[in-house]
Design an enzyme around this catalytic site. Structure first.
Site, PDB file in Angstrom:
ATOM      1  N   HIS A  20       0.834  -1.191   0.000  1.00 48.37           N
ATOM      2  CA  HIS A  20       0.000   0.000   0.000  1.00 48.37           C
ATOM      3  C   HIS A  20       0.876   1.251   0.000  1.00 48.37           C
ATOM      4  CE1 HIS A  20      -3.143   2.661   2.134  1.00 48.37           C
ATOM      5  NE2 HIS A  20      -3.408   2.614   0.841  1.00 48.37           N
ATOM      6  N   HIS A  97       6.458  18.798 -13.186  1.00 47.40           N
ATOM      7  CA  HIS A  97       7.336  17.759 -13.732  1.00 47.40           C
ATOM      8  C   HIS A  97       8.532  17.497 -12.815  1.00 47.40           C
ATOM      9  CE1 HIS A  97       8.907  15.119 -16.778  1.00 47.40           C
ATOM     10  NE2 HIS A  97      10.018  15.824 -16.897  1.00 47.40           N
ATOM     11  N   TYR A 119       6.028  14.327 -22.004  1.00 47.38           N
ATOM     12  CA  TYR A 119       5.403  14.216 -20.683  1.00 47.38           C
ATOM     13  C   TYR A 119       4.473  13.007 -20.541  1.00 47.38           C
ATOM     14  CZ  TYR A 119       7.402  18.817 -20.189  1.00 47.38           C
ATOM     15  OH  TYR A 119       8.290  19.870 -20.146  1.00 47.38           O
ATOM     16  N   ALA A 120       4.768  11.943 -21.240  1.00 46.21           N
ATOM     17  CA  ALA A 120       3.976  10.713 -21.126  1.00 46.21           C
ATOM     18  C   ALA A 120       4.556   9.860 -19.999  1.00 46.21           C
ATOM     19  CB  ALA A 120       3.964   9.957 -22.449  1.00 46.21           C
TER      20      ALA A 120
END
EC number: 5.4.99.62
Length: 130
Positions: A20, A97, A119-120
């Site tokens: 988690h 970013h 930015y993928a």
């Protein structure tokens, strides 16, 4: 042989070990990957495999509590941003970013795809499935 879609043994192992709140990154071909973080490089050539194909396959085995993308994606890769917004809804968190790159330092692994669009990248925070 596995019955699920995810056949890559390295990725499957990382997903199985996530707890988690652990982080897993799916990255385009240009995201810098910290030296201390496990790199799973599945890039073959420009666009193969794609970010979307990789993400969708990983999501067949990973429960996600939150997903983080760079704010820059909104302007520089709007189509992908809109797709992810629809897919993740209120689980999608927008960050700078530079923050995303900092989060990579704490990831259990970064999966480098052949994606060749700006930015993928996405940081997936593992959820609990019970």
């Amino acid at each position: 042989m596995k019955k699920t879609e995810l056949l890559n043994s390295e990725i499957s192992e990382v997903v199985a070990r996530l707890g988690h709140k652990d982080l897993l990154v799916i990255a385009d071909s240009g995201l810098p990957i910290p030296d201390n973080v496990k790199r799973i490089d599945i890039a073959l050539t420009k666009g193969i495999p794609s970010f979307r194909d990789t993400l969708n396959t990983v999501l067949t085995e990973l429960g996600v509590e939150k997903a983080y993308v760079a704010r820059e994606m909104i302007d520089k890769n709007k189509k992908l941003y809109l797709e992810l917004s629809e897919q993740f809804g209120d689980k999608l968190v927008i960050i700078d970013h530079e923050q995303l790159k900092e989060m990579c330092k704490n990831a259990k692994a970064v999966i480098r795809t052949g994606e060749y669009t700006p930015y993928a990248n996405i940081v997936l925070e593992s959820g609990v499935e019970f």
